[in-house]
Design an enzyme around this catalytic site. Structure first.
Site, PDB file in Angstrom:
ATOM      1  N   ASN A 243      -7.721   1.438   9.710  1.00 28.32           N
ATOM      2  CA  ASN A 243      -6.412   1.671  10.317  1.00 28.32           C
ATOM      3  C   ASN A 243      -6.600   1.603  11.829  1.00 28.32           C
ATOM      4  OD1 ASN A 243      -5.619   2.278   7.725  1.00 28.32           O
ATOM      5  ND2 ASN A 243      -5.134   4.428   8.122  1.00 28.32           N
TER       6      ASN A 243
ATOM      7  N   ARG B 205       0.846  -1.194   0.000  1.00 28.79           N
ATOM      8  CA  ARG B 205       0.000   0.000   0.000  1.00 28.79           C
ATOM      9  C   ARG B 205       0.879   1.240   0.000  1.00 28.79           C
ATOM     10  NH1 ARG B 205      -2.937   2.816   4.820  1.00 28.79           N
ATOM     11  NH2 ARG B 205      -4.070   4.416   3.684  1.00 28.79           N
TER      12      ARG B 205
ATOM     13  N   GLU C 199      -3.792  -0.491   8.087  1.00 32.42           N
ATOM     14  CA  GLU C 199      -2.629  -0.105   8.893  1.00 32.42           C
ATOM     15  C   GLU C 199      -2.760  -0.706  10.274  1.00 32.42           C
ATOM     16  OE1 GLU C 199      -1.756   4.089   9.351  1.00 32.42           O
ATOM     17  OE2 GLU C 199      -2.106   4.457   7.231  1.00 32.42           O
TER      18      GLU C 199
ATOM     19  N   TYR D 151      -4.651   1.062  15.752  1.00 31.42           N
ATOM     20  CA  TYR D 151      -3.406   0.978  16.515  1.00 31.42           C
ATOM     21  C   TYR D 151      -3.574   0.603  17.982  1.00 31.42           C
ATOM     22  CZ  TYR D 151      -0.913   2.869  12.529  1.00 31.42           C
ATOM     23  OH  TYR D 151      -0.365   3.028  11.289  1.00 31.42           O
TER      24      TYR D 151
ATOM     25  N   HIS E 196      -3.018  11.099   1.284  1.00 36.60           N
ATOM     26  CA  HIS E 196      -2.543  10.746   2.618  1.00 36.60           C
ATOM     27  C   HIS E 196      -1.921  11.992   3.262  1.00 36.60           C
ATOM     28  CE1 HIS E 196      -1.183   7.168   5.235  1.00 36.60           C
ATOM     29  NE2 HIS E 196      -0.828   8.270   5.900  1.00 36.60           N
TER      30      HIS E 196
ATOM     31  N   GLU F  60      -7.655   8.376   6.559  1.00 40.80           N
ATOM     32  CA  GLU F  60      -7.927   8.926   7.888  1.00 40.80           C
ATOM     33  C   GLU F  60      -8.474  10.349   7.880  1.00 40.80           C
ATOM     34  OE1 GLU F  60      -4.485   8.402  10.376  1.00 40.80           O
ATOM     35  OE2 GLU F  60      -4.698   6.228  10.378  1.00 40.80           O
TER      36      GLU F  60
HETATM   37  C1  PNW Z   1      -1.577   7.098  10.966  1.00 41.22           C
HETATM   38  N1  PNW Z   1      -2.229  10.139  16.606  1.00 41.22           N
HETATM   39  O1  PNW Z   1      -1.695   8.372  11.458  1.00 41.22           O
HETATM   40  C2  PNW Z   1      -1.170   7.406   9.566  1.00 41.22           C
HETATM   41  O2  PNW Z   1      -2.057   6.947   8.573  1.00 41.22           O
HETATM   42  C3  PNW Z   1       0.242   7.115   9.252  1.00 41.22           C
HETATM   43  O3  PNW Z   1       0.666   8.004   8.262  1.00 41.22           O
HETATM   44  C4  PNW Z   1       1.087   7.211  10.514  1.00 41.22           C
HETATM   45  O4  PNW Z   1       2.442   7.134  10.255  1.00 41.22           O
HETATM   46  C5  PNW Z   1       0.604   6.108  11.434  1.00 41.22           C
HETATM   47  O5  PNW Z   1      -0.766   6.278  11.723  1.00 41.22           O
HETATM   48  C6  PNW Z   1       1.361   6.009  12.722  1.00 41.22           C
HETATM   49  O6  PNW Z   1       1.134   7.146  13.523  1.00 41.22           O
HETATM   50  C7  PNW Z   1      -1.808   8.722  12.748  1.00 41.22           C
HETATM   51  O7  PNW Z   1      -1.537  11.136  16.954  1.00 41.22           O
HETATM   52  C8  PNW Z   1      -1.199   9.906  13.119  1.00 41.22           C
HETATM   53  O8  PNW Z   1      -3.027   9.570  17.368  1.00 41.22           O
HETATM   54  C9  PNW Z   1      -1.332  10.383  14.403  1.00 41.22           C
HETATM   55  C10 PNW Z   1      -2.083   9.654  15.297  1.00 41.22           C
HETATM   56  C11 PNW Z   1      -2.676   8.460  14.929  1.00 41.22           C
HETATM   57  C12 PNW Z   1      -2.548   7.995  13.648  1.00 41.22           C
END
Ligand code: PNW
Length: 478
Positions: free
Chosen positions: A305, A73, A373, A307, A118, A163
């Site tokens: 996405n 991707r 992601e 985390y 992006h 996002e």
């Molecule tokens: C995503 N936060 O963004 C993005 O899609 C990626 O580009 C990035 O590198 C990845 O997550 C890891 O951070 C985020 O501050 C950016 O909570 C910031 C946040 C979360 C996701």
């Protein structure tokens, strides 16, 4: 067991890896501007060079092959293709670059998943008002059609916008992402609205002009944590967790997958606050206009996405007049039992992903899901033997297996963030998400596989041999 043709990928984005910020006629983007105006990014770093993937693409391809990925991707830089944001001026060097990337991937039997946007709006469009201005949707639609026309013979998986929640909130409410606006309680909702309009126009263009011949699929990538009540027996906490899901995932998923409008929970929370604050301006959360193409049904799959997770309790609101935080009226806390990865926001909660997948199945009509992601960050001294990240991937992928096997969730692919260490926005190069390390201190920007990269490639190759009937999959490891 993973379904046949499961996509095993890794993700990157243009600004975070390409560099070449002025090379061969590329126009500036809002991230070029944001980084060059000092003060917003760790160590005043920027993506001028980053991993220099603009010149070192072959090195990236080697990494992709070494992992054995079935999918990669990447995102296109709008300002590299269209320096002033419009199709009046096409930068042929930019077209050549992405043609080459796409052709090389296909020649290696790797399918590209391409994100059109992006975080890196052409500065020329920002100068016209950026995502706050309604006209941006039409410009995005033209850019999208240009990309479908140019690359769609070979690209079959498209993400329009990555996002929208992060762009709207961090870029226009909190101000720690480009374009750095802090217009609390108003701009983010307008930006989110225009992003949805832009996405929908692009999906409709694909649907009516390209789908029949190109036969691809188009969606938008939505980020969400898993939220659950701090005290599941407290009604206020349960309601707060629901609100948090509505304000994060529901904001964009409800219009596209469920009703064609924002979640009622979100609209009523915002209107209540407007009344309490005596706010007499425009409707802060806009309504979808009948003049725009319908938003409901404008996704061919669900791109997630994800985390981390949060516990949620009621209250915690600020004294600020208007703000998204005040509208949300919920406080997020970490469970002390959750380990923290390199960055403070990323608590490691693999089972949260399984719960979120089940929630998406139940609430958003059992869509086909790609996890576009998911990853784990490292900070501080470099650890090539990144055992913690290995554990993270193994545990998380096991949760995906459970979601598929036990909960019947239709997960079709998993993309690790990220292929390699890169420019991590506000954190610059201090936060490393890669499966490959990139040596940013050396002129060669050499790529070295982390232990977690080897681990991930092992998982993929086991999957591949199980598919060809050689052996069971994952049992012995998990
Ligand atoms: C995503 N936060 O963004 C993005 O899609 C990626 O580009 C990035 O590198 C990845 O997550 C890891 O951070 C985020 O501050 C950016 O909570 C910031 C946040 C979360 C996701």
């Amino acid at each position: 067991m993973f379904p046949r043709d499961f996509a095993w990928g890794a993700s990157t984005s243009a600004y975070q890896i390409e560099g070449g910020w002025q090379a061969d006629g590329k126009g500036p983007s809002i991230w070029d501007t944001f980084c060059h105006e000092k003060g917003g990014v760790f160590g005043n770093q920027n993506g001028d060079v980053a991993c220099n993937s603009y010149e070192l693409w072959e090195k990236d391809l080697e990494c992709i092959q070494q992992l054995g990925l079935t999918h990669y991707r990447l995102s296109l830089s709008w300002a590299r293709l269209l320096p002033d944001g419009t199709t009046r001026n096409v930068n042929q060097k930019g077209v050549q670059y992405y043609n080459r990337v796409i052709d090389d991937l296909l020649a290696c039997n790797v399918s590209p998943m391409v994100t059109l946007y992006h975080f890196d709006l052409p500065q020329a469009i920002q100068n016209l008002g950026g995502w706050k201005s309604p006209g941006v949707a039409t410009l995005f639609d033209s850019y999208s059609k240009f990309c479908f026309q140019t690359f769609g013979d070979r690209v079959k998986l498209w993400i329009t916008i990555n996002e929208p929640h992060v762009c709207a909130k961090l870029g226009h409410e909190v101000g720690i992402h480009a374009p750095g606006l802090k217009e609390k309680g108003t701009a983010a909702y307008l930006v989110g609205h225009n992003m949805l309009r832009a996405h929908s126009m692009a999906w409709h263009s694909y649907n009516s002009e390209y789908r029949a011949t190109q036969k691809g699929a188009v969606s938008l990538a939505l980020n969400s944590d898993w939220f659950e009540p701090l005290d599941p027996l407290r009604h206020e906490d349960v309601a707060s967790a629901e609100r948090d899901l509505a304000f994060t995932l529901g904001w964009f998923a409800w219009p596209v997958f469920v009703t064609g409008d924002y979640p009622e929970l979100m609209r009523s929370a915002i209107e209540t606050q407007s009344k309490m604050m005596g706010y007499s301006g425009n409707l802060r959360l806009p309504r979808f206009s009948k003049e725009d193409p319908p938003i409901l049904g404008t996704a061919d799959f669900f791109a997630l996405n994800h985390y981390t997770s949060r516990k949620v309790k009621s209250g915690g609101c600020c004294r600020q007049m208007l703000s998204m935080k005040r509208d949300l009226d919920a406080e997020e806390v970490l469970d002390p039992s959750w380990p923290i990865s390199g960055v403070s926001w990323l608590a490691v909660v693999p089972h949260g992903l399984r719960k979120l997948l089940k929630y998406i199945k139940d609430v958003f009509n059992n869509p086909t899901i790609y996890i576009t992601e998911n990853g784990f960050a490292q900070v501080g001294p470099l650890q090539i033997e990144d055992v913690e990240r290995c554990k993270f991937y193994r545990k998380t992928i096991l949760e995906v297996v459970k979601a598929i096997e036990e909960d019947g969730v239709n997960v079709r692919g998993y993309f690790a963030w990220s292929l390699m260490d890169n420019f991590e926005w506000t954190d610059g190069f201090s936060v490393r998400f890669g499966l490959f390390h990139v040596d940013f201190s050396g002129a060669e920007l050499s790529r070295t596989i982390y232990r977690s990269g080897r681990e991930y490639s092992k998982i993929i190759s086991k999957y591949k041999s199980a598919q060809s009937g050689c052996q069971g999959f994952l049992e012995d490891d998990y």
